[in-house]
Design a protein around this motif. Structure first.
Motif, mmCIF file in Angstrom:
data_model
loop_
_atom_site.group_PDB
_atom_site.id
_atom_site.type_symbol
_atom_site.label_atom_id
_atom_site.label_comp_id
_atom_site.label_asym_id
_atom_site.label_seq_id
_atom_site.Cartn_x
_atom_site.Cartn_y
_atom_site.Cartn_z
ATOM 1 N N MET A 422 0.814 -1.324 0.024
ATOM 2 C CA MET A 422 0.098 0.161 -0.052
ATOM 3 C C MET A 422 0.961 1.403 -0.082
ATOM 4 S SD MET A 422 -3.266 -0.611 2.544
ATOM 5 C CE MET A 422 -4.396 -1.941 2.094
ATOM 6 N N ASP A 423 0.343 2.459 -0.587
ATOM 7 C CA ASP A 423 0.904 3.508 -0.620
ATOM 8 C C ASP A 423 0.829 4.398 0.605
ATOM 9 O OD1 ASP A 423 -1.205 5.043 -3.068
ATOM 10 O OD2 ASP A 423 -1.476 4.642 -0.935
ATOM 11 N N ALA A 424 1.319 5.513 0.885
ATOM 12 C CA ALA A 424 1.253 6.263 2.252
ATOM 13 C C ALA A 424 -0.136 6.714 2.474
ATOM 14 C CB ALA A 424 2.147 7.359 2.204
ATOM 15 N N GLU A 425 -0.910 7.019 1.497
ATOM 16 C CA GLU A 425 -2.301 7.574 1.660
ATOM 17 C C GLU A 425 -3.018 6.466 2.118
ATOM 18 O OE1 GLU A 425 -3.901 9.520 -1.599
ATOM 19 O OE2 GLU A 425 -5.981 9.714 -0.736
ATOM 20 N N ARG A 426 -3.127 5.522 1.359
ATOM 21 C CA ARG A 426 -3.813 4.138 1.741
ATOM 22 C C ARG A 426 -3.590 3.615 3.022
ATOM 23 N NH1 ARG A 426 -4.957 1.022 -3.996
ATOM 24 N NH2 ARG A 426 -6.222 2.565 -4.927
ATOM 25 N N ARG A 427 -2.322 3.661 3.377
ATOM 26 C CA ARG A 427 -1.820 3.118 4.916
ATOM 27 C C ARG A 427 -2.590 3.846 5.872
ATOM 28 N NH1 ARG A 427 3.453 2.737 2.182
ATOM 29 N NH2 ARG A 427 4.188 4.587 3.877
ATOM 30 N N GLU A 428 -2.585 5.343 5.436
ATOM 31 C CA GLU A 428 -3.216 6.234 6.537
ATOM 32 C C GLU A 428 -4.496 6.050 6.660
ATOM 33 O OE1 GLU A 428 -1.300 8.092 8.215
ATOM 34 O OE2 GLU A 428 -2.560 9.257 9.509
ATOM 35 N N ASN A 429 -5.416 5.584 5.771
ATOM 36 C CA ASN A 429 -6.788 5.662 5.605
ATOM 37 C C ASN A 429 -7.174 4.282 6.248
ATOM 38 O OD1 ASN A 429 -7.168 7.758 4.182
ATOM 39 N ND2 ASN A 429 -7.205 6.676 2.217
ATOM 40 N N LEU A 430 -6.118 3.111 6.083
ATOM 41 C CA LEU A 430 -6.367 1.814 6.642
ATOM 42 C C LEU A 430 -6.176 1.769 8.347
ATOM 43 C CD1 LEU A 430 -6.728 -1.290 6.583
ATOM 44 C CD2 LEU A 430 -4.532 -1.662 6.125
ATOM 45 N N ALA A 431 -5.106 2.836 8.645
ATOM 46 C CA ALA A 431 -5.018 2.783 10.008
ATOM 47 C C ALA A 431 -6.101 3.662 10.727
ATOM 48 C CB ALA A 431 -3.575 3.488 10.240
#
Length: 465
Positions: A422-431
């Motif tokens: 996952m890219d940074a934006e999706r990692r942030e959304n997932l968290a």
């Protein structure tokens, strides 16, 4: 309603998290000093303490939480009502199909009833005919005895005919027949005299005749007696004609006698006698068969009467079998419907989680009845194999979380490297999405990524020394 419920759950989770954080912050306050600057807060009003300020905020937050919880209860109740309506609508289709089948069976039974009614009417007609025939048989006054007399006469006539060998015997037979006819005519020579006496007797018995008329049962035989009288008259006329014909035959028999014709008629007579004997035997066999069939009918009636209870038990068992078949068919039809219902709700839940994880509301995640994952975007569907690594991870995680929420009561979940590919934006959304999950009592995230540090309650770091 389900979307609103998810939004309410997320909002409640955020408010509860903020409330817990502010309560921890309040516990760190001492003497109204800011725990960071260790001095009085400059944003407070005069005579207002930091504890009072935070308490007011707590009251507002708790009021919002209470409102959200009430709204969530209302939405949950409406969702349950709608699911019950959906379940009833699903069952309605089955009941409608069953109603059609019952109506069809009713039409068939109606047709059978019409056929049986016709047969019953025919049977009633046959019974009436049988009653009429029995009455007529009684009126005939023992026809069997008359048939036996005629048979004896026929046997005697056959002996006479067989004894004729030549023309003299034939002339004797004709003469005897003529005499016999004359003797028969002797019976009617006194007819006029008898008629006159009978007329006088009728006048003398007029009173008795009136009594006779009063008796309806006896009066019904008048027509029969008249018919017999007419028949007697016809027989008289026929006998006179026969006498005249016999005399003419007698006069002409001497010149018109043909021995070949006589032999031929004699052979035909023998054939007729044999045919009569065969028919007589057939008639007796038919009577015997009739008696046997009557006995069998009586036996069958007794059997039918004894089997009434068994027929009732059979009908009860047939009803139980139909009910059992209906229940079995209903359960068979319900299983795939229940499965489709679960897949449908899991798909909705997974789509909401996927959009929140990816941050893209224009994509729609679908989990089909064949358990295949599809991603719809701009009117086109992409199968799971064509998705990128991050999309596959987000899609798989969304489906699994939706399955846990819909199908299990488990309150603990482990996430092992959920941000892979996952890219940074999706990692942030997932968290952020994982931190909003309120369906679980305890969540564990195992990851090399520090994206989750600001969204979890506790962080345990493990390193090699």
């Amino acid at each position: 309603l389900e979307k609103e419920e998810v939004e309410l759950i997320n909002s409640l989770a955020v408010l509860k998290t903020n409330l817990e954080r502010d309560e921890r912050f309040q516990s760190e306050i001492k003497d109204g000093l800011c725990p960071i600057l260790t001095q009085k807060c400059l944003n407070l009003e005069p005579n207002e303490s930091l504890e009072d300020f935070l308490s007011d905020q707590f009251a507002d937050t708790r009021a919002k939480i209470s409102d959200f919880e009430k709204r969530r209860e209302i939405v949950s109740h409406e969702i349950q009502s709608q699911r019950e309506v959906q379940r009833l609508m699903t069952a309605l289709e089955t009941y409608e199909n069953r109603e059609k089948e019952i109506l069809k069976e009713a039409e068939e039974l109606k047709d059978k009833k019409s056929v049986l009614e016709k047969e019953r009417q025919q049977l009633c007609e046959f019974e009436q005919q049988f009653t009429d025939l029995e009455g007529r048989l009684k009126m005939l006054a023992d026809p069997s005895a008359r048939i036996r007399i005629l048979e004896r006469e026929l046997t005697r006539e056959s002996d006479i005919r067989e004894g004729l060998g030549d023309i003299e015997s034939n002339l004797e037979r004709v003469e005897s027949e003529r005499k016999l006819l004359e003797e028969q005519m002797d019976e009617f020579r006194d007819f006029d005299r008898n008629w006159t006496s009978l007329t006088a007797e009728r006048v003398a018995t007029a009173a008795a005749h009136r009594i006779f008329i009063a008796n309806e049962a006896e009066a019904a035989l008048i027509q029969t007696r008249k018919q017999e009288l007419d028949a007697s008259r016809d027989r008289i006329i026929a006998a006179a004609s026969a006498i005249k014909a016999a005399e003419e035959t007698l006069n002409n028999s001497g010149g018109n006698y043909d021995s070949g014709q006589h032999k031929l008629e004699k052979d035909q007579l023998l054939v007729a006698e044999r045919s009569f004997a065969e028919r007589q035997a057939t008639f007796e066999a038919a009577n015997h068969r009739k008696e046997q069939l009557a006995a069998e009918l009586g036996h069958f009636a007794e059997i039918r009467k004894s089997m009434q209870g068994e027929f009732q038990e059979k009908e009860r068992l047939e009803t139980v079998a139909e009910t059992t078949a209906f229940i079995r068919d209903t359960l068979k039809e319900a299983a795939p419907r229940v499965a489709r219902n679960y897949v449908y709700h899991v798909s909705l839940e997974a789509n909401l989680m996927f959009r929140e994880i990816t941050g893209n509301a224009e994509q729609t995640l679908k989990w089909g009845e064949d358990y295949a994952i599809m991603l719809e975007e701009d009117g086109y569907e992409r199968p799971f194999q064509s998705l990128s690594g991050g999309e596959q991870m987000a899609a798989a995680l969304s489906v699994r979380l939706a399955l846990l929420k819909q199908l299990t009561d488990i309150r603990i979940a482990f996430f092992d490297e959920p941000t892979t590919n996952m890219d940074a934006e999706r990692r942030e959304n997932l968290a952020m999405q994982i931190s909003r999950i309120t369906h679980f009592d305890q969540l564990f995230v195992i990851s090399h990524d520090d994206t989750f540090d600001s969204y979890v309650d506790n962080v345990i770091e493990i390193g090699r020394e």
